[in-house]
Design a protein around this motif. Structure first.
Motif, PDB file in Angstrom:
ATOM      1  N   SER A  43       0.811  -1.222   0.000  1.00 30.54           N
ATOM      2  CA  SER A  43       0.000   0.000   0.000  1.00 30.54           C
ATOM      3  C   SER A  43       0.845   1.273   0.000  1.00 30.54           C
ATOM      4  CB  SER A  43      -0.919   0.007   1.228  1.00 30.54           C
ATOM      5  OG  SER A  43      -1.684  -1.171   1.313  1.00 30.54           O
ATOM      6  N   GLN A  44       2.144   1.136  -0.174  1.00 27.99           N
ATOM      7  CA  GLN A  44       3.040   2.281  -0.044  1.00 27.99           C
ATOM      8  C   GLN A  44       2.708   3.401  -1.037  1.00 27.99           C
ATOM      9  OE1 GLN A  44       7.179   1.248  -0.259  1.00 27.99           O
ATOM     10  NE2 GLN A  44       7.896   3.336   0.102  1.00 27.99           N
ATOM     11  N   GLU A  45       2.476   3.060  -2.295  1.00 34.50           N
ATOM     12  CA  GLU A  45       2.185   4.085  -3.307  1.00 34.50           C
ATOM     13  C   GLU A  45       0.875   4.798  -3.003  1.00 34.50           C
ATOM     14  OE1 GLU A  45       2.366   2.690  -7.280  1.00 34.50           O
ATOM     15  OE2 GLU A  45       4.417   1.915  -7.105  1.00 34.50           O
ATOM     16  N   ARG A  46      -0.124   4.061  -2.569  1.00 35.44           N
ATOM     17  CA  ARG A  46      -1.425   4.664  -2.247  1.00 35.44           C
ATOM     18  C   ARG A  46      -1.299   5.618  -1.060  1.00 35.44           C
ATOM     19  NH1 ARG A  46      -3.908   0.329  -1.810  1.00 35.44           N
ATOM     20  NH2 ARG A  46      -4.356   0.086   0.415  1.00 35.44           N
ATOM     21  N   PHE A  47      -0.540   5.213  -0.058  1.00 35.86           N
ATOM     22  CA  PHE A  47      -0.322   6.080   1.094  1.00 35.86           C
ATOM     23  C   PHE A  47       0.445   7.346   0.702  1.00 35.86           C
ATOM     24  CE2 PHE A  47      -0.533   2.157   4.012  1.00 35.86           C
ATOM     25  CZ  PHE A  47      -1.893   2.345   4.194  1.00 35.86           C
ATOM     26  N   GLN A  48       1.414   7.198  -0.192  1.00 39.48           N
ATOM     27  CA  GLN A  48       2.194   8.344  -0.630  1.00 39.48           C
ATOM     28  C   GLN A  48       1.317   9.364  -1.356  1.00 39.48           C
ATOM     29  OE1 GLN A  48       5.145   9.490  -0.214  1.00 39.48           O
ATOM     30  NE2 GLN A  48       6.354   7.815   0.620  1.00 39.48           N
ATOM     31  N   THR A  49       0.428   8.871  -2.197  1.00 41.83           N
ATOM     32  CA  THR A  49      -0.489   9.756  -2.920  1.00 41.83           C
ATOM     33  C   THR A  49      -1.402  10.495  -1.949  1.00 41.83           C
ATOM     34  OG1 THR A  49      -0.487   8.257  -4.830  1.00 41.83           O
ATOM     35  CG2 THR A  49      -2.281   9.865  -4.689  1.00 41.83           C
ATOM     36  N   LEU A  50      -1.914   9.772  -0.967  1.00 40.58           N
ATOM     37  CA  LEU A  50      -2.790  10.379   0.027  1.00 40.58           C
ATOM     38  C   LEU A  50      -2.033  11.414   0.850  1.00 40.58           C
ATOM     39  CD1 LEU A  50      -5.644  10.278   1.271  1.00 40.58           C
ATOM     40  CD2 LEU A  50      -4.790   8.547   2.863  1.00 40.58           C
ATOM     41  N   TYR A  51      -0.796  11.100   1.182  1.00 41.59           N
ATOM     42  CA  TYR A  51       0.014  12.019   1.985  1.00 41.59           C
ATOM     43  C   TYR A  51       0.310  13.306   1.221  1.00 41.59           C
ATOM     44  CZ  TYR A  51       4.061  13.880   4.510  1.00 41.59           C
ATOM     45  OH  TYR A  51       4.943  14.695   5.179  1.00 41.59           O
ATOM     46  N   GLN A  52       0.594  13.204  -0.050  1.00 42.46           N
ATOM     47  CA  GLN A  52       0.868  14.389  -0.848  1.00 42.46           C
ATOM     48  C   GLN A  52      -0.338  15.313  -0.928  1.00 42.46           C
ATOM     49  OE1 GLN A  52       3.841  15.247  -1.959  1.00 42.46           O
ATOM     50  NE2 GLN A  52       4.718  13.346  -1.163  1.00 42.46           N
ATOM     51  N   SER A  53      -1.539  14.749  -0.858  1.00 48.23           N
ATOM     52  CA  SER A  53      -2.756  15.555  -0.960  1.00 48.23           C
ATOM     53  C   SER A  53      -3.226  16.098   0.383  1.00 48.23           C
ATOM     54  CB  SER A  53      -3.883  14.709  -1.582  1.00 48.23           C
ATOM     55  OG  SER A  53      -3.498  14.204  -2.842  1.00 48.23           O
ATOM     56  N   HIS A  54      -3.001  15.345   1.461  1.00 45.58           N
ATOM     57  CA  HIS A  54      -3.514  15.740   2.787  1.00 45.58           C
ATOM     58  C   HIS A  54      -2.436  15.473   3.847  1.00 45.58           C
ATOM     59  CE1 HIS A  54      -7.466  15.856   0.838  1.00 45.58           C
ATOM     60  NE2 HIS A  54      -7.191  14.654   0.359  1.00 45.58           N
ATOM     61  N   ARG A  55      -1.404  16.258   3.860  1.00 41.02           N
ATOM     62  CA  ARG A  55      -0.257  16.008   4.728  1.00 41.02           C
ATOM     63  C   ARG A  55      -0.628  16.034   6.216  1.00 41.02           C
ATOM     64  NH1 ARG A  55       4.962  16.443   2.452  1.00 41.02           N
ATOM     65  NH2 ARG A  55       4.906  16.854   0.215  1.00 41.02           N
ATOM     66  N   VAL A  56      -1.256  17.117   6.649  1.00 39.58           N
ATOM     67  CA  VAL A  56      -1.571  17.272   8.073  1.00 39.58           C
ATOM     68  C   VAL A  56      -2.532  16.181   8.542  1.00 39.58           C
ATOM     69  CG1 VAL A  56      -2.580  18.780   9.823  1.00 39.58           C
ATOM     70  CG2 VAL A  56      -1.163  19.756   8.011  1.00 39.58           C
ATOM     71  N   LEU A  57      -3.551  15.903   7.735  1.00 40.92           N
ATOM     72  CA  LEU A  57      -4.544  14.888   8.087  1.00 40.92           C
ATOM     73  C   LEU A  57      -3.905  13.510   8.198  1.00 40.92           C
ATOM     74  CD1 LEU A  57      -7.514  14.213   8.616  1.00 40.92           C
ATOM     75  CD2 LEU A  57      -7.802  13.895   6.151  1.00 40.92           C
ATOM     76  N   VAL A  58      -3.027  13.176   7.260  1.00 33.38           N
ATOM     77  CA  VAL A  58      -2.372  11.861   7.275  1.00 33.38           C
ATOM     78  C   VAL A  58      -1.451  11.733   8.490  1.00 33.38           C
ATOM     79  CG1 VAL A  58      -0.693  10.393   6.083  1.00 33.38           C
ATOM     80  CG2 VAL A  58      -2.527  11.484   4.791  1.00 33.38           C
ATOM     81  N   ILE A  59      -0.703  12.793   8.801  1.00 31.74           N
ATOM     82  CA  ILE A  59       0.186  12.752   9.967  1.00 31.74           C
ATOM     83  C   ILE A  59      -0.625  12.584  11.254  1.00 31.74           C
ATOM     84  CG2 ILE A  59       1.723  14.151  11.406  1.00 31.74           C
ATOM     85  CD1 ILE A  59       2.938  15.289   8.867  1.00 31.74           C
ATOM     86  N   ALA A  60      -1.741  13.333  11.351  1.00 31.82           N
ATOM     87  CA  ALA A  60      -2.596  13.238  12.539  1.00 31.82           C
ATOM     88  C   ALA A  60      -3.186  11.836  12.684  1.00 31.82           C
ATOM     89  CB  ALA A  60      -3.708  14.280  12.474  1.00 31.82           C
ATOM     90  N   ALA A  61      -3.671  11.272  11.569  1.00 30.09           N
ATOM     91  CA  ALA A  61      -4.249   9.932  11.600  1.00 30.09           C
ATOM     92  C   ALA A  61      -3.193   8.890  11.952  1.00 30.09           C
ATOM     93  CB  ALA A  61      -4.879   9.599  10.247  1.00 30.09           C
ATOM     94  N   TYR A  62      -2.021   9.039  11.355  1.00 29.62           N
ATOM     95  CA  TYR A  62      -0.914   8.111  11.639  1.00 29.62           C
ATOM     96  C   TYR A  62      -0.546   8.148  13.116  1.00 29.62           C
ATOM     97  CZ  TYR A  62       3.864   6.298  11.734  1.00 29.62           C
ATOM     98  OH  TYR A  62       4.995   5.597  12.041  1.00 29.62           O
ATOM     99  N   MET A  63      -0.396   9.347  13.669  1.00 28.86           N
ATOM    100  CA  MET A  63      -0.027   9.472  15.079  1.00 28.86           C
ATOM    101  C   MET A  63      -1.112   8.899  15.982  1.00 28.86           C
ATOM    102  SD  MET A  63       1.899  13.168  15.469  1.00 28.86           S
ATOM    103  CE  MET A  63       2.366  12.760  17.171  1.00 28.86           C
ATOM    104  N   GLY A  64      -2.375   9.134  15.627  1.00 25.12           N
ATOM    105  CA  GLY A  64      -3.480   8.607  16.426  1.00 25.12           C
ATOM    106  C   GLY A  64      -3.463   7.087  16.479  1.00 25.12           C
ATOM    107  N   ILE A  65      -3.243   6.450  15.313  1.00 29.50           N
ATOM    108  CA  ILE A  65      -3.200   4.990  15.254  1.00 29.50           C
ATOM    109  C   ILE A  65      -1.990   4.458  16.021  1.00 29.50           C
ATOM    110  CG2 ILE A  65      -2.948   2.991  13.730  1.00 29.50           C
ATOM    111  CD1 ILE A  65      -4.442   4.626  11.588  1.00 29.50           C
ATOM    112  N   TYR A  66      -0.855   5.115  15.824  1.00 28.07           N
ATOM    113  CA  TYR A  66       0.379   4.681  16.493  1.00 28.07           C
ATOM    114  C   TYR A  66       0.221   4.772  18.017  1.00 28.07           C
ATOM    115  CZ  TYR A  66       5.429   3.821  16.706  1.00 28.07           C
ATOM    116  OH  TYR A  66       6.665   3.264  16.926  1.00 28.07           O
ATOM    117  N   ILE A  67      -0.313   5.880  18.492  1.00 29.51           N
ATOM    118  CA  ILE A  67      -0.505   6.071  19.930  1.00 29.51           C
ATOM    119  C   ILE A  67      -1.447   5.014  20.490  1.00 29.51           C
ATOM    120  CG2 ILE A  67      -1.534   7.613  21.663  1.00 29.51           C
ATOM    121  CD1 ILE A  67      -0.470   9.961  19.958  1.00 29.51           C
ATOM    122  N   LEU A  68      -2.525   4.726  19.763  1.00 34.98           N
ATOM    123  CA  LEU A  68      -3.489   3.723  20.214  1.00 34.98           C
ATOM    124  C   LEU A  68      -2.852   2.341  20.281  1.00 34.98           C
ATOM    125  CD1 LEU A  68      -6.453   3.265  21.004  1.00 34.98           C
ATOM    126  CD2 LEU A  68      -6.937   2.795  18.599  1.00 34.98           C
TER     127      LEU A  68
END
Length: 240
Positions: A43-68
């Motif tokens: 899923s690396q390419e799909r995540f990269q595309t999503l990150y390029q479009s919504h950087r802050v949202l992806v970082i926030a979601a990633y941190m939330g999942i990681y913390i959980l």
């Protein structure tokens, strides 16, 4: 006394319920498949595309999942760290993973303390007296050494430290610094995610030995300094 203890456990019931519910959801919905190395790589390419479009949202979601994941001591933190390197790069990935892992670890420590510390200390207080004294005296050095040695599962350290008298603020900043070296290694490896076939291939025996030596270093230095001060005091007394 029995009624008082019963009331305490009733007060802890909501937290226990949330933890159990989270774990059951993780296993029943088979969410672990999304925290596997194969899934992250595919899923690396799909995540990269999503990150390029919504950087802050992806970082926030990633941190939330990681913390959980870290707070509930679920498997997948290592893969999440690799994903952070693949998705955000070395610098941003290190910063994001470092704070997410430390926040999650502190929450896991807090949960362990809230649920079990009083019972463990009451049940094994006499046997733990020496350990408690050691933690109070050099808890930061001891925790720092454990954090520098990745051969010890970090989720075990989080839970065990919750049973000791170490302050949460000390636990947070020492974990932040102590886990940084290992975080950089994994995040850097995540940049080459396509070449990684297993988690065991990331840390070579040489790297593990280096971490172990780093872990022993701070306590060794402290012991040597204490020995030097004792000898210095003895020498001053004799000269007087």
């Amino acid at each position: 006394m029995a009624q008082k203890n019963r009331n305490k456990w009733i007060g802890k019931a909501p937290v226990v319920g949330l933890i159990v519910l989270g774990m059951l959801a993780f296993w029943y919905l088979e969410l672990g498949q999304y925290l596997s190395l194969d899934y992250i790589k595919s899923s690396q390419e799909r995540f990269q595309t999503l990150y390029q479009s919504h950087r802050v949202l992806v970082i926030a979601a990633y941190m939330g999942i990681y913390i959980l994941v870290t707070a509930l001591s679920l498997p997948g933190a290592a893969v999440m760290t690799l994903a952070g390197g693949a998705l955000f790069g070395l610098v941003t990935g290190t910063v994001v993973v470092s704070f997410a892992s430390t926040i999650g670890a502190t929450l896991a420590c807090l949960v362990s303390r809230f649920l079990l510390r009083e019972w463990v200390q009451r049940k094994f207080g006499e046997k733990l007296a020496t350990i408690n004294a050691g933690i109070e005296k050099e808890g930061a050095f001891y925790l720092f050494s454990l954090r520098l040695v990745p051969i010890f599962p970090f989720f075990v350290i989080n839970l065990v430290m919750g049973l000791t008298p170490i302050r949460l603020f000390t636990f947070f900043w020492v974990s932040q610094i102590g886990m940084l070296a290992g975080t950089i290694v994994y995040v850097n490896a995540g940049k080459e995610l396509a070449r990684i076939d297993s988690l065991s291939g990331i840390l070579s025996p040489g790297v593990l030995i280096s971490f172990a030596l780093l872990g022993v270093f701070p306590i060794t230095v402290k012991k040597l300094l204490a020995l030097y001060k004792r000898k210095l005091r003895v020498g001053l007394k004799k000269s007087a």
